[in-house]
Motif scaffolding. Structure first.
Motif, PDB file in Angstrom:
ATOM      1  N   UNK A 199       0.815  -1.210   0.000  1.00  0.00           N
ATOM      2  CA  UNK A 199       0.000   0.000   0.000  1.00  0.00           C
ATOM      3  C   UNK A 199       0.852   1.266   0.000  1.00  0.00           C
ATOM      4  N   UNK A 200       2.010   1.233   0.652  1.00  0.00           N
ATOM      5  CA  UNK A 200       2.870   2.417   0.633  1.00  0.00           C
ATOM      6  C   UNK A 200       3.916   2.298  -0.482  1.00  0.00           C
ATOM      7  N   UNK A 201       3.730   1.302  -1.339  1.00  0.00           N
ATOM      8  CA  UNK A 201       4.574   1.177  -2.531  1.00  0.00           C
ATOM      9  C   UNK A 201       5.993   0.732  -2.266  1.00  0.00           C
ATOM     10  N   UNK A 202       6.209  -0.071  -1.205  1.00  0.00           N
ATOM     11  CA  UNK A 202       7.582  -0.456  -0.870  1.00  0.00           C
ATOM     12  C   UNK A 202       7.729  -1.964  -0.669  1.00  0.00           C
ATOM     13  N   UNK A 239       0.617   9.041   0.014  1.00  0.00           N
ATOM     14  CA  UNK A 239       0.209   7.953   0.909  1.00  0.00           C
ATOM     15  C   UNK A 239      -0.846   8.461   1.890  1.00  0.00           C
ATOM     16  N   UNK A 240      -0.615   9.668   2.419  1.00  0.00           N
ATOM     17  CA  UNK A 240      -1.571  10.234   3.378  1.00  0.00           C
ATOM     18  C   UNK A 240      -2.918  10.504   2.690  1.00  0.00           C
ATOM     19  N   UNK A 241      -2.850  11.014   1.472  1.00  0.00           N
ATOM     20  CA  UNK A 241      -4.098  11.294   0.741  1.00  0.00           C
ATOM     21  C   UNK A 241      -4.902  10.020   0.505  1.00  0.00           C
ATOM     22  N   UNK A 242      -4.200   8.935   0.177  1.00  0.00           N
ATOM     23  CA  UNK A 242      -4.904   7.659  -0.021  1.00  0.00           C
ATOM     24  C   UNK A 242      -5.611   7.198   1.245  1.00  0.00           C
TER      25      UNK A 242
END
Ligand SMILES: Nc1ncnc2c1ncn2[C@@H]1O[C@H](COP(=O)(O)OP(=O)(O)OP(=O)(O)O)[C@@H](O)[C@H]1O
Ligand SMILES: [Mg+2]
Lengths: 225, 240
Positions: free
Chosen positions: B123-126, B178-181
């Motif tokens: 979810x945080x792309x890592x 990430x916060x916006x999602x």
């Protein structure tokens, strides 16, 4: 001129002393490390009534006493005091272990404190913000990092303990230094026995130093893997 | 969800918060702005009791958490926090950073926690950083892991204290995304930030803090376009 040739037959005497020095040092290192951590946690303890924190105060006084008086005196005090004040019969070896342990634990407590305080404050906050209790955060987050700060200084303290164990000779513990004195008396050689003992001490402290830096390296590498 | 009543906080004799009254509603994004030293971080840190209030009360989900009997560890599990300095655990790799608290605090089955950890990482792309250590990550990556770590406890509210202030400019975007999602998914949030564009975009409510009080509050439109107080106007003219 130095003459080591006549010392051959005293080698067993030195080895016996070496064994006692090693035994005394290992016992003291283990006990002083355990006690050092306990004293640190006592000093850091917040329990008490209002501003008065008896557990912490006790630890502070203990540390001051141990660091502020000579080890030699502490050894003599435990040796004579154990019999006179407590009426228990403790051997010279046990007296030395107790005295050096008490003394070294005060230094180790301060080493532990410095190591823990050097861990970034944000680490405890992050751990607490995730719902960990203080003690869980200490165990899972702070200590694993603090140990890397603590190890080098504690290695030094272990070397100090080995050297300090020579003072046990004053109460008749048959360790390396006393062995040298005995051989001096038997051979009328002033320097040679002392030099042999010194070499044994050097071998001990050097080996311990290598061991400690090997352990340190193992701990350090864990961050970067 | 969180009521703050007559909150005062002094450091020694210095008053830092002087009578804060607020209601942070469920599903709402509150953004706190204001000059340096105005007490924004202190207010945020009082919400999960990283700072102990001098007086006043904080009611979280009907429970007065400033009460001595409140189980603060339980309460903090329900509030995630993200710090300016990330505060990742340097001795743990990325996945263990995320799993540490769930494993030892929630005591759910290890396998479930691991699955959830991987899900959060993606979810945080890592996802590719699972086994890396924090020291090898960029600032932006560290902060995204810190967010994932907080989310792993399944918090009901997220507190952000200047999550992008320690980042190089080119990494700010990835963290804000990430916060916006998270906001899209309906997470309740309180965010302290100096990113005014972001504040305006995501904030349901803006609080302007000055010298320990909330001087002005309202929708982004109200605060940014029609500020009422001279202090707000001065502050905005400096940062916009
Ligand atoms: N632990 C502390 N001890 C003493 N004073 C503190 C402490 N923490 C903060 N302060 C003081 O409280 C005031 C408010 O600090 P705070 O960190 O809440 O401000 P802030 O609005 O977050 O500022 P910034 O934008 O710089 O982060 C400051 O004057 C600060 O020096
Ligand atoms: Mg701040």
């Amino acid at each position: 001129m130095l003459d080591f040739s006549s010392l051959d037959r005293y080698i067993p005497k030195f080895l016996e002393g070496l064994k006692v020095t090693i035994g005394l040092s290992i016992a003291t290192v283990i006990l002083a490390t355990v006690l050092g951590f306990i004293i640190y946690f006592m000093k850091a303890s917040k329990s008490g009534i209002g501003k008065f924190r008896p557990i912490s105060a006790f630890a502070v006084v203990f540390i001051e006493l141990m660091r502020g008086t000579p080890l030699l005196l502490q050894i003599l005090l435990v040796f004579s005091g154990g019999k006179m004040l407590l009426g228990i019969d403790i051997s010279a070896f046990q007296s030395a272990v107790i005295a050096i342990t008490l003394n070294a634990s005060a230094f180790i407590a301060e080493i532990v404190r410095a190591g823990i305080e050097a861990v970034d404050k944000g680490q405890m906050e992050a751990a607490r913000s995730l719902g960990m209790s203080r003690s869980l955060a200490m165990r899972l987050v702070i200590m694993p990092q603090a140990i890397k700060n603590i190890l080098p200084a504690i290695g030094n303290e272990f070397v100090n303990i080995i050297k300090a164990s020579s003072m046990a000779s004053v109460i008749g513990v048959g360790e390396l230094t006393l062995a040298a004195k005995i051989v001096q008396g038997a051979t009328y050689l002033a320097l040679e026995p002392l030099i042999i003992s010194a070499v044994f001490y050097l071998i001990l402290t050097f080996s311990l130093g290598r061991l400690m830096s090997w352990i340190e390296r193992r701990f350090k590498s864990s961050d970067i893997r | 969800m969180i009521y703050v009543k007559d909150l005062y906080k002094n450091f020694g004799k210095t008053p830092v918060l002087s009578g804060i009254n607020q209601h942070f509603k469920k599903g709402e994004v509150t953004v706190i702005i204001g000059p340096s030293g105005s007490g924004k971080s202190t207010l945020l840190r009082c919400l999960n009791l990283l700072e102990a209030p001098t007086s006043g009360s904080i009611i979280f989900d009907g429970q007065n958490i400033t009460d001595k009997k409140a189980d603060i560890n339980k309460i903090r599990q329900r509030m995630g926090m993200v710090f300016q300095q990330f505060n990742l655990f340097p001795h743990n790799n990325v996945i263990n950073n995320i799993m540490l608290a769930p494993v030892h605090v929630k005591r759910m089955p290890q396998q479930d926690i691991y699955k959830r950890g991987l899900e959060l990482l993606s979810r945080v792309g890592l996802s590719s950083k699972e086994k890396d250590y924090p020291a090898s990550l960029s600032g932006g990556q560290k902060q995204r892991i810190a967010i994932a770590r907080a989310l792993a406890m399944d918090p009901e509210v997220m507190l952000f204290d200047e999550p992008t202030s320690a980042l190089d400019p080119e990494m700010v975007g990835e963290v804000l995304d990430v916060i916006k999602n998270l906001i899209k998914e309906g997470m309740t949030m309180v965010i302290v930030t100096h990113e005014m564009g972001f504040a305006r975009e995501v904030g349901d409510r803006i609080l302007f803090m000055d010298r320990g009080t909330i001087l002005e509050e309202g929708t982004p439109e109200e605060v940014f376009s029609n500020p009422k107080h001279q202090r707000t106007i001065e502050f905005l003219s400096k940062v916009l």
